[in-house]
Design an enzyme around this catalytic site. Structure first.
Site, PDB file in Angstrom:
ATOM      1  N   GLU A   1       0.851  -1.196   0.000  1.00 34.11           N
ATOM      2  CA  GLU A   1       0.000   0.000   0.000  1.00 34.11           C
ATOM      3  C   GLU A   1       0.887   1.247   0.000  1.00 34.11           C
ATOM      4  O   GLU A   1       0.699   2.167  -0.790  1.00 34.11           O
ATOM      5  CB  GLU A   1      -0.891  -0.008   1.244  1.00 34.11           C
ATOM      6  CG  GLU A   1      -1.787   1.214   1.357  1.00 34.11           C
ATOM      7  CD  GLU A   1      -2.582   1.243   2.666  1.00 34.11           C
ATOM      8  OE1 GLU A   1      -2.221   0.511   3.613  1.00 34.11           O
ATOM      9  OE2 GLU A   1      -3.555   2.000   2.730  1.00 34.11           O
TER      10      GLU A   1
ATOM     11  N   GLU B   1       0.420  10.454  15.144  1.00 33.47           N
ATOM     12  CA  GLU B   1       1.202  10.058  16.326  1.00 33.47           C
ATOM     13  C   GLU B   1       2.031   8.801  16.033  1.00 33.47           C
ATOM     14  O   GLU B   1       3.189   8.698  16.456  1.00 33.47           O
ATOM     15  CB  GLU B   1       0.275   9.795  17.528  1.00 33.47           C
ATOM     16  CG  GLU B   1      -0.368  11.038  18.115  1.00 33.47           C
ATOM     17  CD  GLU B   1      -1.493  11.602  17.242  1.00 33.47           C
ATOM     18  OE1 GLU B   1      -2.035  10.860  16.403  1.00 33.47           O
ATOM     19  OE2 GLU B   1      -1.804  12.796  17.405  1.00 33.47           O
TER      20      GLU B   1
HETATM   21  C1  LIG Z   1     -10.121   7.864   5.324  1.00 34.68           C
HETATM   22  C2  LIG Z   1      -9.860   6.536   5.992  1.00 34.68           C
HETATM   23  C3  LIG Z   1      -9.968   5.359   5.269  1.00 34.68           C
HETATM   24  C4  LIG Z   1      -9.739   4.134   5.889  1.00 34.68           C
HETATM   25  N1  LIG Z   1      -9.937   2.973   5.160  1.00 34.68           N
HETATM   26  C5  LIG Z   1      -9.783   1.782   5.784  1.00 34.68           C
HETATM   27  C6  LIG Z   1     -10.109   0.555   5.089  1.00 34.68           C
HETATM   28  O1  LIG Z   1     -10.535   0.566   3.927  1.00 34.68           O
HETATM   29  N2  LIG Z   1      -9.952  -0.618   5.739  1.00 34.68           N
HETATM   30  C7  LIG Z   1      -9.497  -0.683   7.020  1.00 34.68           C
HETATM   31  O2  LIG Z   1      -9.356  -1.793   7.529  1.00 34.68           O
HETATM   32  N3  LIG Z   1      -9.201   0.460   7.717  1.00 34.68           N
HETATM   33  C8  LIG Z   1      -9.348   1.685   7.130  1.00 34.68           C
HETATM   34  N4  LIG Z   1      -9.091   2.850   7.834  1.00 34.68           N
HETATM   35  C9  LIG Z   1      -8.736   2.741   9.259  1.00 34.68           C
HETATM   36  C10 LIG Z   1      -7.359   3.256   9.626  1.00 34.68           C
HETATM   37  O3  LIG Z   1      -6.372   2.333   9.258  1.00 34.68           O
HETATM   38  C11 LIG Z   1      -7.361   3.518  11.141  1.00 34.68           C
HETATM   39  O4  LIG Z   1      -8.291   4.562  11.387  1.00 34.68           O
HETATM   40  C12 LIG Z   1      -6.032   3.930  11.670  1.00 34.68           C
HETATM   41  O5  LIG Z   1      -5.116   2.872  11.617  1.00 34.68           O
HETATM   42  C13 LIG Z   1      -6.137   4.430  13.136  1.00 34.68           C
HETATM   43  O6  LIG Z   1      -6.791   3.508  13.924  1.00 34.68           O
HETATM   44  P1  LIG Z   1      -8.016   3.942  14.869  1.00 34.68           P
HETATM   45  O7  LIG Z   1      -8.947   4.781  14.063  1.00 34.68           O
HETATM   46  O8  LIG Z   1      -8.554   2.707  15.493  1.00 34.68           O
HETATM   47  O9  LIG Z   1      -7.388   4.879  15.978  1.00 34.68           O
HETATM   48  P2  LIG Z   1      -6.635   4.393  17.319  1.00 34.68           P
HETATM   49  O10 LIG Z   1      -5.569   3.420  16.956  1.00 34.68           O
HETATM   50  O11 LIG Z   1      -7.659   3.960  18.309  1.00 34.68           O
HETATM   51  O12 LIG Z   1      -5.989   5.733  17.788  1.00 34.68           O
HETATM   52  C14 LIG Z   1      -6.700   6.731  18.575  1.00 34.68           C
HETATM   53  C15 LIG Z   1      -5.716   7.838  18.913  1.00 34.68           C
HETATM   54  O13 LIG Z   1      -4.657   7.316  19.751  1.00 34.68           O
HETATM   55  C16 LIG Z   1      -3.385   7.559  19.155  1.00 34.68           C
HETATM   56  N5  LIG Z   1      -2.483   6.445  19.385  1.00 34.68           N
HETATM   57  C17 LIG Z   1      -2.762   5.127  19.223  1.00 34.68           C
HETATM   58  N6  LIG Z   1      -1.676   4.377  19.484  1.00 34.68           N
HETATM   59  C18 LIG Z   1      -0.679   5.251  19.823  1.00 34.68           C
HETATM   60  C19 LIG Z   1       0.693   5.086  20.187  1.00 34.68           C
HETATM   61  N7  LIG Z   1       1.241   3.872  20.259  1.00 34.68           N
HETATM   62  N8  LIG Z   1       1.421   6.205  20.441  1.00 34.68           N
HETATM   63  C20 LIG Z   1       0.857   7.451  20.366  1.00 34.68           C
HETATM   64  N9  LIG Z   1      -0.451   7.660  20.036  1.00 34.68           N
HETATM   65  C21 LIG Z   1      -1.208   6.573  19.749  1.00 34.68           C
HETATM   66  C22 LIG Z   1      -3.682   7.717  17.667  1.00 34.68           C
HETATM   67  O14 LIG Z   1      -2.683   8.485  17.026  1.00 34.68           O
HETATM   68  C23 LIG Z   1      -5.029   8.421  17.672  1.00 34.68           C
HETATM   69  O15 LIG Z   1      -4.867   9.807  17.864  1.00 34.68           O
HETATM   70  C24 LIG Z   1      -9.346   4.090   7.242  1.00 34.68           C
HETATM   71  C25 LIG Z   1      -9.227   5.293   7.970  1.00 34.68           C
HETATM   72  C26 LIG Z   1      -9.503   6.504   7.366  1.00 34.68           C
HETATM   73  C27 LIG Z   1      -9.410   7.776   8.194  1.00 34.68           C
END
Ligand SMILES: Cc1cc2nc3c(=O)[nH]c(=O)nc-3n(C[C@H](O)[C@H](O)[C@H](O)COP(=O)(O)OP(=O)(O)OC[C@H]3O[C@@H](n4cnc5c(N)ncnc54)[C@H](O)[C@@H]3O)c2cc1C
Length: 395
Positions: free
Chosen positions: A247, A364
């Site tokens: 990707e 982050e």
């Molecule tokens: C436009 C878009 C398209 C997407 N398309 C897909 C798709 O087609 N298929 C799919 O499977 N997924 C998809 N995603 C999901 C995407 O991969 C996740 O949103 C992303 O990996 C973040 O995970 P989360 O939303 O669960 O946030 P979380 O991991 O829950 O994070 C929440 C907050 O905590 C912070 N955080 C988490 N861990 C840490 C750390 N270790 N250190 C510091 N800060 C941290 C993060 O930066 C964030 O601010 C998509 C997301 C978006 C926005």
């Protein structure tokens, strides 16, 4: 750093440009526009993907034996730049050609390659990615969608979220927890799921931009043949890494999300609204945008020397998020009160920019990677790597 195309790269660029100029679609639906006509989007995108495939441009990084062009990452970047130039950079086939396809090529059986690769590259079948869950995003290995073996099938129950295009996809790449008794990275299996399977429920998520391009996908005792398992049982994490690496590689060089020239034109058309602060911000944005171009050139130069880019992709991702956010803000500021009256590209940029700070790894997480790989700071402490998944505390 070398900014110019080598003679080989220049020849490839000329070939790509000539092809695109000669064949580009007369009408093009932007896949993520708020008011996209999905019927027209699917028909137009499928026809365009078929044209690309028939001319050897359908999946250019794939080996020729699977219908690809067999080119390297530099050519892929050039190709993306040429697509962006014509506004054709974003495609509903990206999960298929850039993620599912390369993973099937790397880990698939001969039967899977024969069944899936050609329809995928020809645009007959659309793929979506079912990786993220409400409790597993940045920490993807925490995923909990459960898969239980039942004879020659897997029975899967769980919830996936953020799944782009799942509502029109034919197939999905799916990560499931197949063995909770081992540490979290080890008990994961990689499956290919027919999105029309009984037990799959897709609920679109309404975005603040007005569109609905993402979905919650609920899997309720969905039966998936073991023949659709990609790679060994419980060793799906390797496949997931292949998908995510590909990707990043395929997205290298895309700058189609933002055009400084378009913003400059917008500003010139509304000179009366350009005060000192706006002028200062425009100059800042110009510099950031140039810095992104230079980073891109650095990646291309490294690839050209046979080196593998490392933290550059994290720095580029951070820069791109900032550029889009400031670009959207400035677009609205220049539009003035008109911004409130009608929807247009700047409103769209403003409302879409926040997602770029999350998708493909949050800011982050990118900063953590830069801290470790560029600054040499210690890795984040992890206490859960060797603990069986079922013994981990759950949210
Ligand atoms: C436009 C878009 C398209 C997407 N398309 C897909 C798709 O087609 N298929 C799919 O499977 N997924 C998809 N995603 C999901 C995407 O991969 C996740 O949103 C992303 O990996 C973040 O995970 P989360 O939303 O669960 O946030 P979380 O991991 O829950 O994070 C929440 C907050 O905590 C912070 N955080 C988490 N861990 C840490 C750390 N270790 N250190 C510091 N800060 C941290 C993060 O930066 C964030 O601010 C998509 C997301 C978006 C926005």
């Amino acid at each position: 750093m070398d900014f110019r195309d080598s003679p080989r790269e220049a020849a490839f660029r000329a070939e790509a440009r000539a092809f695109l100029e000669a064949h580009k679609p007369a009408r093009w639906e932007h896949p993520f526009a708020e008011d996209v006509d999905e019927h027209a989007l699917l028909a137009g995108s499928k026809a365009w993907q078929r044209t690309l495939f028939e001319n050897g441009w359908g999946a250019i990084l794939w080996p020729k034996e699977y219908g690809g062009r067999g080119v390297g990452p530099i050519e892929a970047i050039i190709w993306n730049q040429e697509l962006d130039r014509l506004g054709l950079g974003e495609s509903i086939f990206v999960v298929g050609t850039a993620m599912a396809g390369p993973t099937i090529i790397a880990h698939g059986t001969p039967e899977q390659k024969a069944r899936f690769l050609e329809p995928l590259a020809r645009g007959d079948e659309i793929w979506c990615q079912l990786f993220s869950e409400p409790g597993a995003g940045s920490d993807l290995a925490a995923l909990s969608a459960r898969a239980i073996r039942d004879g020659d099938h897997w029975v899967v129950t769980g919830q996936k979220t953020w799944c782009s295009g799942a509502h029109y996809a034919d197939w999905g790449i799916l990560l499931v927890r197949s063995d909770p008794s081992v540490p979290k990275h080890k008990g994961i299996t990689y499956l290919l799921v027919d999105m029309k399977s009984p037990g799959i429920e897709i609920r679109p998520l309404k975005q603040m931009s007005g569109g609905s391009h993402f979905n919650d996908v609920f899997l309720n005792e969905v039966r998936i043949p073991d023949a659709n398992r990609l790679g060994p049982e419980h060793f799906g994490w390797q496949g997931a890494m292949t998908t995510l690496l590909n990707e990043r590689m395929a997205l290298g060089g895309t700058s189609g999300f933002f055009s400084f020239d378009a913003l400059a034109e917008h500003a010139r058309a509304h000179k009366e609204r350009i005060d000192g602060v706006t002028r200062d911000q425009l100059a800042r944005l110009y510099v950031w945008n140039k810095a992104l171009d230079l980073l891109n050139a650095r990646v291309v130069t490294k690839l050209g020397r046979g080196q593998i880019p490392d933290a550059e992709s994290s720095v580029m991702k951070l820069a791109l998020g900032r550029i889009l956010t400031l670009g959207g803000d400035l677009g609205l500021r220049v539009a003035g009160p008109d911004a409130l009256l009608r929807r247009g590209p700047w409103q769209h940029s403003f409302l879409t920019a926040p997602s770029l700070h999350i998708a493909g790894g949050t800011d982050e997480i990118q900063k953590n990677l830069v801290a470790e790989r560029v600054l040499g700071l210690p890795r984040e402490a992890r206490s859960d790597r060797d603990v069986p998944f079922e013994a981990l505390p759950k949210a």
